[in-house]
Design an enzyme around this catalytic site. Structure first.
Site, PDB file in Angstrom:
ATOM      1  CD  GLU A 147      43.600  30.696  46.081  1.00  0.00           C
ATOM      2  OE1 GLU A 147      44.348  31.694  45.985  1.00  0.00           O
ATOM      3  OE2 GLU A 147      42.975  30.413  47.123  1.00  0.00           O
TER       4      GLU A 147
ATOM      5  CG  LEU B 162      46.765  39.296  38.972  1.00  0.00           C
ATOM      6  CD1 LEU B 162      47.850  39.198  40.006  1.00  0.00           C
ATOM      7  CD2 LEU B 162      47.228  38.685  37.653  1.00  0.00           C
ATOM      8  CG  ASP B 163      48.123  32.832  43.143  1.00  0.00           C
ATOM      9  OD1 ASP B 163      47.545  32.708  44.236  1.00  0.00           O
ATOM     10  OD2 ASP B 163      49.306  32.514  42.946  1.00  0.00           O
TER      11      ASP B 163
ATOM     12  CG  ASP C  77      43.277  33.571  42.308  1.00  0.00           C
ATOM     13  OD1 ASP C  77      43.106  34.765  42.010  1.00  0.00           O
ATOM     14  OD2 ASP C  77      43.999  33.205  43.248  1.00  0.00           O
TER      15      ASP C  77
ATOM     16  CD  GLU D 212      40.879  34.287  45.355  1.00  0.00           C
ATOM     17  OE1 GLU D 212      41.172  33.329  46.080  1.00  0.00           O
ATOM     18  OE2 GLU D 212      41.715  35.013  44.800  1.00  0.00           O
ATOM     19  CD  GLU D 213      39.753  39.099  42.925  1.00  0.00           C
ATOM     20  OE1 GLU D 213      39.344  39.999  43.692  1.00  0.00           O
ATOM     21  OE2 GLU D 213      40.734  38.373  43.204  1.00  0.00           O
TER      22      GLU D 213
ATOM     23  CG  ASP E 235      41.920  37.505  50.983  1.00  0.00           C
ATOM     24  OD1 ASP E 235      41.999  37.613  52.212  1.00  0.00           O
ATOM     25  OD2 ASP E 235      42.005  36.420  50.379  1.00  0.00           O
TER      26      ASP E 235
ATOM     27  CG  ASP F  78      43.671  41.106  42.627  1.00  0.00           C
ATOM     28  OD1 ASP F  78      44.225  40.061  42.263  1.00  0.00           O
ATOM     29  OD2 ASP F  78      43.980  41.706  43.666  1.00  0.00           O
TER      30      ASP F  78
END
Length: 320
Positions: free
Chosen positions: A265, A104-105, A102, A83-84, A55, A61
């Site tokens: 998430e 920054l969702d 996560d 997630e990053e 993504d 982020d």
């Protein structure tokens, strides 16, 4: 906003987790300030690359990830999975916990001033880094989110109900406003990205078409559709006024299991929702019974008011 040594202090927070939660909240307060400045500050919404899941990454982020990682190094977090990040990072070798995040969702909403958030999950750490996260969602010791919206709120569970805190701008502290959130059972709202209708499996397509049929359909009521494209915003609405959220797998390449990550998430949102009296499944199976088979593995997610979630499972039963 005034600085405070401990922005989150409450007897309902387990003592061993209090420093971790305090670190998360300190970063959240700083992020809330950065987000509130919008274009008056640095550029937050421009693309800077791709994360491990393919993504697009926004500047915010990466900034949020760096801020959380730095703050959590001073706590009892042994393993940090983001997630990053491609892999698990070691933080405190003597730490007790493994934290997935996560940072920054909903980052696609940064530039349009729609609520975005941070999602986190905490497990007891194991000696093997990835093994600390590739385990049943039921083994979480905490899960929650921070939402950066008209109010900055923290929703969190430690396995004994869901707590809601609101950041008081006057004091710089998160204050408890609800010590036992309950997902309302009666609601006429559903949330799904309707543009993917042609890609859905027969069960999801039939369920949504019956929602659209309104009073003349099998559900016997008119419904309203909501879609914010921010998981935190969708969750916050459903915890507050009920309804159902659906992000199913579909026929598009790469979307066979949806797009939401189990570790970062799906598992924490399921934990939070079920502790507030709701249900969360992959359409059929309770999320709390499932485990990711890889750090960035995806899972379908259906959650919300219990009757609605059970209703979706019934559509899958009929489709067999």
């Amino acid at each position: 906003m005034p600085e405070t040594a401990n922005p989150l202090s409450n007897p309902l927070i387990p003592a061993d987790l209090a420093p971790v939660m305090s670190a998360l909240c300190k970063v959240a307060i700083d992020l809330a300030g950065i987000i509130a400045r919008g274009p008056l500050g640095q550029s937050l919404g421009h693309e800077v690359g791709e994360n491990a899941g393919g993504d697009g990454q926004k500047a915010l982020d990466v900034l949020a990830d760096d801020m959380f990682e730095a703050a959590l190094r001073q706590t009892s977090v042994r393993w940090y999975a983001s997630e990053e990040q491609e892999t698990v990072l070691p933080l405190n070798p003597a730490g007790r916990y493994a934290l997935a995040i996560d940072p920054l969702d909903g980052s696609s909403n940064i530039d349009v001033n729609v609520s975005i958030g941070t999602i986190f999950s905490i497990f007891e750490a194991r000696d093997a880094a990835e093994d600390s996260f590739l385990r049943p969602a039921s083994e979480q010791v905490a899960g929650g989110y921070v939402i950066y919206g008209p109010q900055c709120c923290l929703a969190v569970t430690f396995g004994k109900g869901t707590l809601m805190f609101v950041l008081d701008p006057a004091t710089g502290r998160f204050e408890l406003v609800n010590d036992a959130m309950q997902t309302p059972g009666a609601s006429k709202e559903y949330a799904i990205n309707a543009s993917n209708h042609r890609h859905w499996d027969p069960a999801i397509r039939a369920y949504i078409e019956d929602c659209q049929a309104g009073k003349t359909g099998p559900h016997g009521q008119d419904s309203n559709m909501r879609w914010v494209a921010s998981l935190v915003a969708e969750t916050h609405r459903i915890l507050t006024r009920g309804g159902i959220f659906l992000y199913p797998g579909d026929a598009r390449p790469g979307y066979e299991k949806g797009r939401l990550r189990m570790v970062y998430e799906v598992a924490p949102i399921a934990f939070l929702v079920e502790q507030a009296g709701g249900l969360a499944t992959d359409g059929r199976t309770p999320i709390m019974d499932l485990a990711a088979d890889a750090l960035h593995a995806r899972s379908p997610l259906v959650f919300g008011s219990p009757d609605k979630v059970r209703q979706v499972a019934g559509y899958y039963d009929k489709a067999r």
